[in-house]
Design a protein around this motif. Structure first.
Motif, mmCIF file in Angstrom:
data_model
loop_
_atom_site.group_PDB
_atom_site.id
_atom_site.type_symbol
_atom_site.label_atom_id
_atom_site.label_comp_id
_atom_site.label_asym_id
_atom_site.label_seq_id
_atom_site.Cartn_x
_atom_site.Cartn_y
_atom_site.Cartn_z
ATOM 1 N N ALA A 196 0.828 -1.209 0.000
ATOM 2 C CA ALA A 196 0.000 0.000 0.000
ATOM 3 C C ALA A 196 0.857 1.251 0.000
ATOM 4 C CB ALA A 196 -0.926 -0.013 1.210
ATOM 5 N N MET A 197 1.892 1.268 0.822
ATOM 6 C CA MET A 197 2.739 2.460 0.910
ATOM 7 C C MET A 197 3.537 2.686 -0.367
ATOM 8 S SD MET A 197 4.013 2.324 4.872
ATOM 9 C CE MET A 197 4.976 3.821 4.630
ATOM 10 N N ALA A 198 4.012 1.609 -0.972
ATOM 11 C CA ALA A 198 4.745 1.740 -2.234
ATOM 12 C C ALA A 198 3.857 2.344 -3.317
ATOM 13 C CB ALA A 198 5.282 0.385 -2.679
ATOM 14 N N ARG B 162 4.317 6.242 -5.101
ATOM 15 C CA ARG B 162 4.478 6.517 -6.536
ATOM 16 C C ARG B 162 3.731 7.784 -6.947
ATOM 17 N NH1 ARG B 162 4.494 0.733 -6.841
ATOM 18 N NH2 ARG B 162 2.228 0.602 -7.132
ATOM 19 N N GLN B 163 2.796 8.222 -6.117
ATOM 20 C CA GLN B 163 2.014 9.425 -6.423
ATOM 21 C C GLN B 163 2.463 10.627 -5.591
ATOM 22 O OE1 GLN B 163 -0.078 8.877 -8.931
ATOM 23 N NE2 GLN B 163 0.461 6.696 -8.819
ATOM 24 N N ASP C 139 5.503 13.362 -4.063
ATOM 25 C CA ASP C 139 6.824 13.963 -4.268
ATOM 26 C C ASP C 139 7.775 13.575 -3.142
ATOM 27 O OD1 ASP C 139 5.972 15.300 -6.581
ATOM 28 O OD2 ASP C 139 5.221 16.999 -5.414
ATOM 29 N N ILE C 140 7.259 13.522 -1.907
ATOM 30 C CA ILE C 140 8.055 13.125 -0.751
ATOM 31 C C ILE C 140 7.505 11.790 -0.257
ATOM 32 C CG2 ILE C 140 8.823 13.737 1.573
ATOM 33 C CD1 ILE C 140 8.299 16.665 0.857
ATOM 34 N N PRO C 141 8.264 10.699 -0.366
ATOM 35 C CA PRO C 141 7.725 9.378 -0.020
ATOM 36 C C PRO C 141 7.479 9.208 1.473
ATOM 37 C CG PRO C 141 10.068 9.235 -0.510
ATOM 38 C CD PRO C 141 9.648 10.624 -0.869
ATOM 39 N N LEU C 142 6.487 8.401 1.787
ATOM 40 C CA LEU C 142 6.190 8.048 3.170
ATOM 41 C C LEU C 142 7.197 7.026 3.670
ATOM 42 C CD1 LEU C 142 2.376 7.399 2.674
ATOM 43 C CD2 LEU C 142 3.325 9.295 4.014
ATOM 44 N N HIS D 284 10.320 -3.138 -1.603
ATOM 45 C CA HIS D 284 9.245 -2.207 -1.950
ATOM 46 C C HIS D 284 9.710 -0.754 -1.992
ATOM 47 C CE1 HIS D 284 5.844 -5.046 -1.864
ATOM 48 N NE2 HIS D 284 6.517 -5.670 -0.917
ATOM 49 N N GLN D 285 11.001 -0.554 -1.752
ATOM 50 C CA GLN D 285 11.601 0.792 -1.766
ATOM 51 C C GLN D 285 10.894 1.730 -0.783
ATOM 52 O OE1 GLN D 285 11.398 1.675 -6.063
ATOM 53 N NE2 GLN D 285 13.556 1.100 -6.225
ATOM 54 N N VAL D 286 10.620 1.197 0.394
ATOM 55 C CA VAL D 286 10.015 1.982 1.473
ATOM 56 C C VAL D 286 11.055 2.176 2.574
ATOM 57 C CG1 VAL D 286 8.249 2.039 3.276
ATOM 58 C CG2 VAL D 286 7.668 1.200 0.980
#
Length: 246
Positions: free
Chosen positions: A129-131, A135-136, A138-141, A161-163
């Motif tokens: 879900a976070m990934a 993707r939407q 600008d600053i990832p969670l 997942h690049q989180v």
């Protein structure tokens, strides 16, 4: 070490914690998103308070369980876990936008937090879900999780997942030898003594903790949590902040 606290857990006329008193002393606010506690008005008040004090905002999603305060594990499919995390995080993000702020991280609450630490299928659903949300953005969670003796499995899944992960420790909870929190149902699981909470906070800041059995455990963490529903720990937050800035 950054201080974080669970916030915004009141609901209507029912009050939990003292957010206004706590907010000046912390760096990160884990704000309830309406499922285990809170409502739109409380969320808005808490976000406004956090922004006023320049505190980083995190979503604190949990199971839909106000009577149990989100501390009861409720079976969900992976898809349902993805949906409840996205739903609650999105709701808080919308409230943040009203105040010119944004959500920076996710820290699951209560039983959902413990389930993600013990059940790879739950962690996988949350990371998925976070990934997708990232993707939407600008600053990832980032995802806040419990720092344990061995974090390798969680780290590997998060990398896939690049989180980004934020590892946390707890000033007012007892630990076992694996770095797990002792279940609240067990004697001594929650510290209520001011000096004990302060001592453990300083110990964790140095990279270790004394377990409930007296063993010294090496434990590295990015942030330290003091629970907003524990009056004794709230009274200690200012002392923890002062001690860590000496």
């Amino acid at each position: 070490m950054k201080l974080n606290c669970d916030m915004g857990e009141s609901f209507g006329s029912w009050q939990m914690g003292d957010d206004e008193a706590v907010m000046p002393w912390i760096d990160m606010a884990n704000i309830a998103c309406g499922f285990h506690a809170s409502d739109p008005d409380i969320m808005s008040e808490t976000v406004a308070c956090a922004i006023a004090h320049k505190v980083v905002i995190g979503a604190h999603p949990g199971y839909d369980d106000k009577p149990g305060f989100g501390r009861r594990s409720i079976p969900h499919s992976p898809a349902a876990i993805r949906h409840l995390v996205a739903y609650q995080t999105g709701a808080l993000e919308a409230i943040c936008q009203l105040h010119g702020g944004h959500v920076a991280y996710v820290k699951p609450h209560g039983a959902l937090y413990h389930d993600l630490m013990g059940q790879p299928v739950v962690l996988e659903a949350i990371l998925t879900a976070m990934a997708a949300m990232n993707r939407q953005r600008d600053i990832p969670l980032s995802l806040m999780v419990l720092s344990k003796r061995d974090n390798s499995v969680i780290e590997a899944m998060a990398r896939q997942h690049q989180v980004n992960l934020l590892f946390e420790a707890f000033a007012d909870r007892a630990y076992d030898e694996q770095g797990n929190l002792v279940a609240r149902s067990q004697p001594g699981a929650v510290h209520h003594d001011h000096h004990k909470i302060l001592q453990q906070a300083l110990e964790l800041a140095s990279g270790q903790v004394t377990t409930l059995s007296g063993q010294i455990l090496q434990l590295q963490a990015d942030t330290l949590c003091v629970h907003g529903d524990n009056p004794e720990s709230i009274a200690t937050i200012a002392d923890i902040r002062k001690a860590m800035t000496i």
